[in-house]
Design a protein around this motif. Structure first.
Motif, mmCIF file in Angstrom:
data_model
loop_
_atom_site.group_PDB
_atom_site.id
_atom_site.type_symbol
_atom_site.label_atom_id
_atom_site.label_comp_id
_atom_site.label_asym_id
_atom_site.label_seq_id
_atom_site.Cartn_x
_atom_site.Cartn_y
_atom_site.Cartn_z
ATOM 1 N N ALA A 1 0.763 -0.948 0.039
ATOM 2 C CA ALA A 1 0.010 -0.011 -0.100
ATOM 3 C C ALA A 1 0.969 1.151 0.140
ATOM 4 O O ALA A 1 0.412 2.287 -0.414
ATOM 5 C CB ALA A 1 -0.909 -0.195 1.289
ATOM 6 N N GLU B 1 -1.133 -4.028 3.169
ATOM 7 C CA GLU B 1 -2.491 -4.431 3.280
ATOM 8 C C GLU B 1 -2.740 -5.743 3.212
ATOM 9 O O GLU B 1 -2.429 -6.461 2.516
ATOM 10 C CB GLU B 1 -3.497 -3.631 2.089
ATOM 11 C CG GLU B 1 -4.739 -3.915 2.573
ATOM 12 C CD GLU B 1 -5.731 -3.308 1.378
ATOM 13 O OE1 GLU B 1 -6.794 -3.696 1.070
ATOM 14 O OE2 GLU B 1 -5.233 -2.298 0.896
ATOM 15 N N ALA C 1 -9.341 -1.789 9.189
ATOM 16 C CA ALA C 1 -9.611 -0.663 8.170
ATOM 17 C C ALA C 1 -10.808 -0.646 7.488
ATOM 18 O O ALA C 1 -11.036 0.142 6.390
ATOM 19 C CB ALA C 1 -8.672 -0.715 7.076
ATOM 20 N N ASN C 2 -11.910 -1.543 7.899
ATOM 21 C CA ASN C 2 -13.146 -1.448 7.183
ATOM 22 C C ASN C 2 -14.216 -1.691 8.444
ATOM 23 O O ASN C 2 -14.011 -2.348 9.210
ATOM 24 C CB ASN C 2 -13.329 -2.522 6.205
ATOM 25 C CG ASN C 2 -12.941 -3.870 6.857
ATOM 26 O OD1 ASN C 2 -11.920 -4.468 7.000
ATOM 27 N ND2 ASN C 2 -14.301 -4.678 7.265
ATOM 28 N N ARG D 1 -9.775 -5.997 6.770
ATOM 29 C CA ARG D 1 -8.846 -5.521 6.132
ATOM 30 C C ARG D 1 -7.828 -4.945 7.344
ATOM 31 O O ARG D 1 -8.311 -4.024 8.049
ATOM 32 C CB ARG D 1 -8.765 -4.421 4.952
ATOM 33 C CG ARG D 1 -9.405 -5.213 3.704
ATOM 34 C CD ARG D 1 -9.675 -4.075 2.755
ATOM 35 N NE ARG D 1 -10.182 -3.026 3.031
ATOM 36 C CZ ARG D 1 -9.935 -1.791 3.145
ATOM 37 N NH1 ARG D 1 -8.728 -1.511 3.028
ATOM 38 N NH2 ARG D 1 -10.635 -0.647 3.678
ATOM 39 N N LEU E 1 -3.812 -2.692 7.880
ATOM 40 C CA LEU E 1 -2.796 -2.072 7.413
ATOM 41 C C LEU E 1 -1.615 -2.054 8.406
ATOM 42 O O LEU E 1 -1.567 -1.719 9.515
ATOM 43 C CB LEU E 1 -2.883 -0.517 7.209
ATOM 44 C CG LEU E 1 -4.155 -0.178 6.271
ATOM 45 C CD1 LEU E 1 -4.506 1.384 6.245
ATOM 46 C CD2 LEU E 1 -3.845 -0.779 4.969
ATOM 47 N N SER F 1 -10.888 4.994 8.372
ATOM 48 C CA SER F 1 -11.452 4.633 7.441
ATOM 49 C C SER F 1 -12.796 3.717 7.540
ATOM 50 O O SER F 1 -13.863 4.044 7.034
ATOM 51 C CB SER F 1 -10.451 3.721 6.644
ATOM 52 O OG SER F 1 -11.026 3.186 5.383
ATOM 53 N N GLU G 1 -16.509 4.806 6.418
ATOM 54 C CA GLU G 1 -17.529 3.765 5.750
ATOM 55 C C GLU G 1 -18.727 3.579 6.435
ATOM 56 O O GLU G 1 -19.780 3.522 6.095
ATOM 57 C CB GLU G 1 -16.411 2.520 5.646
ATOM 58 C CG GLU G 1 -17.547 1.332 4.816
ATOM 59 C CD GLU G 1 -16.617 0.165 4.793
ATOM 60 O OE1 GLU G 1 -17.354 -0.952 4.610
ATOM 61 O OE2 GLU G 1 -15.269 0.155 4.866
ATOM 62 N N LEU H 1 -2.002 6.492 1.652
ATOM 63 C CA LEU H 1 -2.851 5.403 2.011
ATOM 64 C C LEU H 1 -4.476 5.339 1.449
ATOM 65 O O LEU H 1 -4.903 6.260 1.965
ATOM 66 C CB LEU H 1 -2.785 5.043 3.316
ATOM 67 C CG LEU H 1 -1.124 4.586 3.784
ATOM 68 C CD1 LEU H 1 -1.361 4.410 5.349
ATOM 69 C CD2 LEU H 1 -0.885 3.358 3.245
ATOM 70 N N GLN H 2 -4.975 4.637 0.687
ATOM 71 C CA GLN H 2 -6.196 4.541 0.383
ATOM 72 C C GLN H 2 -6.801 5.697 -0.423
ATOM 73 O O GLN H 2 -8.112 5.884 -0.189
ATOM 74 C CB GLN H 2 -7.090 4.150 1.786
ATOM 75 C CG GLN H 2 -6.517 3.016 2.299
ATOM 76 C CD GLN H 2 -7.594 2.571 3.371
ATOM 77 O OE1 GLN H 2 -8.391 1.827 3.018
ATOM 78 N NE2 GLN H 2 -7.655 3.131 4.602
ATOM 79 N N ARG H 3 -5.893 6.259 -1.080
ATOM 80 C CA ARG H 3 -6.358 7.546 -1.606
ATOM 81 C C ARG H 3 -7.494 7.188 -2.863
ATOM 82 O O ARG H 3 -8.608 7.907 -2.816
ATOM 83 C CB ARG H 3 -5.317 8.129 -2.536
ATOM 84 C CG ARG H 3 -5.801 9.180 -3.289
ATOM 85 C CD ARG H 3 -4.386 9.998 -3.950
ATOM 86 N NE ARG H 3 -4.874 11.114 -4.868
ATOM 87 C CZ ARG H 3 -3.889 12.077 -5.482
ATOM 88 N NH1 ARG H 3 -2.585 11.504 -5.355
ATOM 89 N NH2 ARG H 3 -4.309 13.117 -6.016
ATOM 90 N N ARG I 1 -9.694 4.803 -2.885
ATOM 91 C CA ARG I 1 -10.515 4.587 -2.084
ATOM 92 C C ARG I 1 -11.676 5.691 -1.611
ATOM 93 O O ARG I 1 -12.629 5.863 -1.903
ATOM 94 C CB ARG I 1 -10.692 3.519 -1.025
ATOM 95 C CG ARG I 1 -11.616 3.257 -0.236
ATOM 96 C CD ARG I 1 -11.291 1.783 0.831
ATOM 97 N NE ARG I 1 -12.632 1.585 1.453
ATOM 98 C CZ ARG I 1 -12.756 1.796 2.657
ATOM 99 N NH1 ARG I 1 -11.680 2.713 3.202
ATOM 100 N NH2 ARG I 1 -13.904 1.459 3.267
#
Length: 264
Positions: free
Chosen positions: A34, A40, A75-76, A85, A87, A142, A146, A170-172, A174
């Protein structure tokens, strides 16, 4: 609000028949680089999955006797299939993070213990939300973003991320996708070591200009302890109520025994 990490001493080699309450078996499905220092890790449950609230973390154990358990934020938001997930940041001398980066493989089995932590939204609040993250602190915020976009679509949600360079964003993709799909969600970032970036100042110094008055906002801050403390001071100056500010600090320069572990 702060998070207190529960220390675990149980071996990750525990047989499934003798797993303690709160432990769950998972299989590695995804391993994706990542950033230059972050991997990830996507996990699917083997049997019952870990129940958790968005923003919480779990202790991760691998099936190696000399690799200690470490805490990683999920992370979700919770999903029906139980997939999660993580990181994982590599640290020089970090026993567990080094093993995960170098030796963990798809199909391997790991154990998650939890949930732990209190970086969770207050269900009684319905005002705007500010999410501030640096480094691996983006994982819990994150999950919170969500969840809020799905469960409270009337709430305005703003996420600001602090990275060093474009490679550390990170996660841009998304977050930019979430911004396109949810008009109440806005995302921006600052790159502290890239002066060509539109923003290259540190987040605490940008809040007055970007956000302004934070009266009535619920605020989540996660990242290294210096980022968290400076951001917390900044949001209080801008009017955020102390009871509506949730924080989780990660060690900025952790020892091999602490990894990227939340601290109280």
């Amino acid at each position: 609000m702060s998070t207190t990490t529960q220390t675990a001493t149980r071996s990750a080699n525990t047989d499934v028949q003798t797993l303690a309450a709160g432990t769950h078996r998972y299989r590695v499905e995804v391993l994706r680089v990542a950033s230059p220092v972050v991997l990830e890790v996507g996990l699917a449950p083997v049997g019952e999955h870990l129940p958790f609230r968005p923003g919480q973390h779990a202790m991760l154990g691998v099936r190696e006797p000399d690799v200690p358990e470490r805490a990683y934020s999920i992370a979700n938001a919770p999903r029906p299939d139980g997939r999660v997930r993580l990181l994982v940041t590599r640290y020089a001398g970090g026993i567990t993070s080094g093993w995960i980066h170098d030796r963990l493989a798809r199909g391997d089995e790991v154990i998650l213990d939890g949930p732990h932590g209190s970086l969770v939204a207050d269900p009684s609040l319905d005002g705007p939300v500010l999410l501030l993250a640096a480094g691996c602190g983006v994982a819990p915020v994150s999950a919170v973003a969500e969840s809020l976009l799905a469960s409270q679509p009337h709430r305005e949600v703003t996420l600001l991320f602090s990275g060093r360079t474009p490679a550390h964003l990170l996660q841009r993709t998304r977050f930019e996708d979430l911004q396109r799909r949810h008009e109440q969600f806005s995302y921006d970032f600052t790159l502290t070591r890239d002066r060509s970036s539109r923003w290259h100042r540190r987040v605490p110094h940008m809040l007055g200009r970007l956000i302004g008055d934070l009266s009535g906002w619920e605020v989540f801050i996660a990242g290294n302890e210096h980022f968290v403390r400076a951001s917390r001071d900044a949001v209080h100056v801008l009017g955020a109520e102390a009871s509506s500010v949730h924080t989780e600090e990660f060690l900025a320069d952790p020892s091999p025994q602490l990894e990227c572990q939340p601290v109280s």
